[in-house]
Design a protein around this motif. Sequence first.
Motif, PDB file in Angstrom:
ATOM      1  N   GLY A   1      29.784   7.551  39.563  1.00 23.01           N
ATOM      2  CA  GLY A   1      29.468   6.267  38.969  1.00 23.01           C
ATOM      3  C   GLY A   1      30.527   5.791  37.992  1.00 23.01           C
ATOM      4  N   ILE A   2      30.086   5.398  36.810  1.00 22.80           N
ATOM      5  CA  ILE A   2      30.973   4.820  35.807  1.00 22.80           C
ATOM      6  C   ILE A   2      32.035   5.804  35.338  1.00 22.80           C
ATOM      7  N   LEU A   3      31.739   7.106  35.393  1.00 22.68           N
ATOM      8  CA  LEU A   3      32.677   8.098  34.869  1.00 22.68           C
ATOM      9  C   LEU A   3      33.816   8.427  35.836  1.00 22.68           C
ATOM     10  N   VAL A   4      33.777   7.904  37.055  1.00 28.12           N
ATOM     11  CA  VAL A   4      34.895   8.107  37.970  1.00 28.12           C
ATOM     12  C   VAL A   4      36.133   7.447  37.366  1.00 28.12           C
ATOM     13  N   GLY A   5      37.194   8.202  37.213  1.00 30.29           N
ATOM     14  CA  GLY A   5      38.415   7.692  36.605  1.00 30.29           C
ATOM     15  C   GLY A   5      38.509   7.946  35.115  1.00 30.29           C
ATOM     16  N   LEU A   6      37.369   8.222  34.467  1.00 34.74           N
ATOM     17  CA  LEU A   6      37.378   8.538  33.033  1.00 34.74           C
ATOM     18  C   LEU A   6      37.303  10.045  32.803  1.00 34.74           C
ATOM     19  N   ALA A   7      36.394  10.703  33.499  1.00 37.93           N
ATOM     20  CA  ALA A   7      36.261  12.152  33.390  1.00 37.93           C
ATOM     21  C   ALA A   7      36.990  12.815  34.555  1.00 37.93           C
ATOM     22  N   ARG A   8      37.413  14.056  34.362  1.00 42.19           N
ATOM     23  CA  ARG A   8      38.104  14.773  35.427  1.00 42.19           C
ATOM     24  C   ARG A   8      37.205  15.866  35.988  1.00 42.19           C
ATOM     25  N   SER A   9      37.444  16.211  37.246  1.00 46.01           N
ATOM     26  CA  SER A   9      36.722  17.316  37.852  1.00 46.01           C
ATOM     27  C   SER A   9      37.181  18.630  37.231  1.00 46.01           C
ATOM     28  N   ARG A  10      36.270  19.581  37.160  1.00 44.04           N
ATOM     29  CA  ARG A  10      36.612  20.902  36.648  1.00 44.04           C
ATOM     30  C   ARG A  10      36.035  21.952  37.587  1.00 44.04           C
ATOM     31  N   THR A  11      36.729  23.049  37.725  1.00 42.16           N
ATOM     32  CA  THR A  11      36.250  24.169  38.532  1.00 42.16           C
ATOM     33  C   THR A  11      36.270  25.427  37.680  1.00 42.16           C
ATOM     34  N   LEU A  12      35.120  26.077  37.567  1.00 40.74           N
ATOM     35  CA  LEU A  12      34.992  27.290  36.762  1.00 40.74           C
ATOM     36  C   LEU A  12      34.430  28.410  37.630  1.00 40.74           C
ATOM     37  N   ASP A  13      35.111  29.513  37.673  1.00 33.35           N
ATOM     38  CA  ASP A  13      34.570  30.715  38.286  1.00 33.35           C
ATOM     39  C   ASP A  13      33.766  31.455  37.225  1.00 33.35           C
ATOM     40  N   LEU A  14      32.459  31.576  37.472  1.00 35.11           N
ATOM     41  CA  LEU A  14      31.535  32.061  36.450  1.00 35.11           C
ATOM     42  C   LEU A  14      31.298  33.560  36.541  1.00 35.11           C
ATOM     43  N   VAL A  15      31.295  34.186  35.359  1.00 38.95           N
ATOM     44  CA  VAL A  15      31.043  35.610  35.215  1.00 38.95           C
ATOM     45  C   VAL A  15      29.762  35.779  34.401  1.00 38.95           C
ATOM     46  N   ALA A  16      28.865  36.631  34.844  1.00 36.35           N
ATOM     47  CA  ALA A  16      27.583  36.815  34.164  1.00 36.35           C
ATOM     48  C   ALA A  16      27.763  37.527  32.829  1.00 36.35           C
ATOM     49  N   VAL A  17      27.069  37.012  31.809  1.00 39.39           N
ATOM     50  CA  VAL A  17      26.984  37.660  30.495  1.00 39.39           C
ATOM     51  C   VAL A  17      25.623  38.337  30.341  1.00 39.39           C
ATOM     52  N   ASP A  18      24.586  37.649  30.828  1.00 41.17           N
ATOM     53  CA  ASP A  18      23.253  38.236  30.901  1.00 41.17           C
ATOM     54  C   ASP A  18      22.546  37.605  32.097  1.00 41.17           C
ATOM     55  N   ALA A  19      21.224  37.715  32.162  1.00 42.24           N
ATOM     56  CA  ALA A  19      20.500  37.293  33.361  1.00 42.24           C
ATOM     57  C   ALA A  19      20.592  35.798  33.636  1.00 42.24           C
ATOM     58  N   THR A  20      20.835  34.983  32.606  1.00 38.20           N
ATOM     59  CA  THR A  20      20.882  33.528  32.799  1.00 38.20           C
ATOM     60  C   THR A  20      22.128  32.872  32.211  1.00 38.20           C
ATOM     61  N   THR A  21      22.957  33.627  31.506  1.00 44.17           N
ATOM     62  CA  THR A  21      24.138  33.084  30.843  1.00 44.17           C
ATOM     63  C   THR A  21      25.404  33.529  31.557  1.00 44.17           C
ATOM     64  N   PHE A  22      26.281  32.564  31.828  1.00 44.85           N
ATOM     65  CA  PHE A  22      27.551  32.843  32.486  1.00 44.85           C
ATOM     66  C   PHE A  22      28.663  32.195  31.670  1.00 44.85           C
ATOM     67  N   VAL A  23      29.895  32.672  31.871  1.00 50.90           N
ATOM     68  CA  VAL A  23      31.055  32.056  31.253  1.00 50.90           C
ATOM     69  C   VAL A  23      32.113  31.794  32.322  1.00 50.90           C
ATOM     70  N   GLY A  24      32.888  30.750  32.096  1.00 55.15           N
ATOM     71  CA  GLY A  24      33.975  30.425  33.010  1.00 55.15           C
ATOM     72  C   GLY A  24      34.984  29.551  32.306  1.00 55.15           C
ATOM     73  N   ARG A  25      36.157  29.430  32.895  1.00 58.72           N
ATOM     74  CA  ARG A  25      37.159  28.544  32.311  1.00 58.72           C
ATOM     75  C   ARG A  25      38.012  27.950  33.425  1.00 58.72           C
ATOM     76  N   ASP A  26      38.392  26.706  33.202  1.00 61.41           N
ATOM     77  CA  ASP A  26      39.202  25.987  34.168  1.00 61.41           C
ATOM     78  C   ASP A  26      40.650  26.462  34.059  1.00 61.41           C
ATOM     79  N   GLU A  27      41.438  26.140  35.056  1.00 65.00           N
ATOM     80  CA  GLU A  27      42.848  26.518  35.052  1.00 65.00           C
ATOM     81  C   GLU A  27      43.544  25.948  33.817  1.00 65.00           C
ATOM     82  N   GLY A  28      44.259  26.798  33.096  1.00 64.25           N
ATOM     83  CA  GLY A  28      44.985  26.378  31.906  1.00 64.25           C
ATOM     84  C   GLY A  28      44.210  26.527  30.616  1.00 64.25           C
ATOM     85  N   ASP A  29      42.890  26.737  30.706  1.00 66.83           N
ATOM     86  CA  ASP A  29      42.080  26.901  29.503  1.00 66.83           C
ATOM     87  C   ASP A  29      42.162  28.338  28.995  1.00 66.83           C
TER      88      ASP A  29
END
Length: 441
Positions: free
Chosen positions: A384-412
């Motif tokens: 919608g409106i955010l096309v062109g304003l926000a960028r896509s991000r891809t995070l490979d997620l690693v589990a911290v506990d049963a419901t919490t995960f962490v990830g980071r995009d390339e360069g972060d």
Amino acid sequence: MKPDIQHWASRLAALAADSEVPGASLAFWYDGEVYECAVGVLNAASGAPVRTDSLFQIGSVTKVWTATQVMLLVEDGRVTLDTPVAAIMPEFRVGDPRATESITLRHLLTHTSGIDGDLFLDTGRGDDCLRRYVEACADLEQTFPVGDSHSYCNSGFVIAGRVVERLTGTVWDQALREQICAPLGLTHTWTLPEDVLRFGAAVGHDGQGAVVPQWGLPRSVGPAGLICARAADVVAFGRAHLTPGALLADPAALRQAQVDLPNPHAGGRHWGIGWSLDEWDGRQVVSHTGDTIGQHAALWVLPEHGTVVAALINGGRSVEFQHRLATELLRELHAIDVPAPIAPPEQPVQVDVDPFTGVYERAGSRIHVTAHGAGLRLRTEPTGILVGLARSRTLDLVAVDATTFVGRDEGDSIWDAVVFEQRPDGRSYLHYSGRATPKSR
């Protein structure tokens, strides 16, 4: 010991270089005195230097100012936090009639209205822009029932700004000057580009250090994120929240916890009235950050010590920069150990990821979660409106506990936290970037 501002100017420059930040401005109030320094450039294309009186976009830190405006009206007896918005503005509508009737000012200021609220709609530069924006909110759906959870909501603060207009009889920008800027003597705090350009103004930069093509946000989202200011003005505003009578008779009321955050790993454990609330090394920290188009701001207030810190930057790895700066500065000023950002555990956590896969959607964003190796892959897709304003991000997620995960995009370098929630009634949510995004399929 009195801080050595030349040392901090040197550290600011080193941290900016490490995090690829083009320009930065730092101000802090400590032991009865304000300290300021600035480094780098306002604009990589022109090479104009950052000065301590340069203006940066403070983005969503603006929300604390809007919350303060509303609280001034509350203290004046014009309204209460639990007054329904529709009682003040009978024309107010959202998609759910029951939500329309029950949303209060408290819900707006604590991000608990449930409104699917990343509506970055440009309704023009006229003085009627907030009125027209609120009219457009009639189509907004609920991500959850009113008061049921917390989800960061830009639209809620624009609606709050319109309430300020209705009760003061003037446009939000003018009310801001009359309610806050004039009483505090803030000469370098403005909202409209024609005012900002009278000073040295920062421009945003993308991940490659190039000037972004769009300078700022539309006037219609002003109460959610349009203020531009020098760092010392932001500090002066923060100080007013430590001093009863400077603006509010009881500024401490804004830093009382109103709701627990479903994802407590991304800036705070609780939310107050406008403020994010956390505890660092046993000390309360009241804060807010803000991001616009290639610019970032952070405001930290430590009530126990009376210290206020504002950091403004115009690009680069902002989260890494602000964490390193806060860690060094608060360790020296108050021997506070700032908590390290969440990161993957030393030992892998085995989690059944199948229940979390699928598509999650809200206004402006579609999030795809798929199985990937032993974990998950999250991919955001602006819509919608955010096309062109926000960028896509891809995070490979690693589990911290049963419901919490962490990830980071390339360069972060800093890990993002993602929390999955499955409710007894069958509804599922993904809590990421402050938002609650419901599972659609």
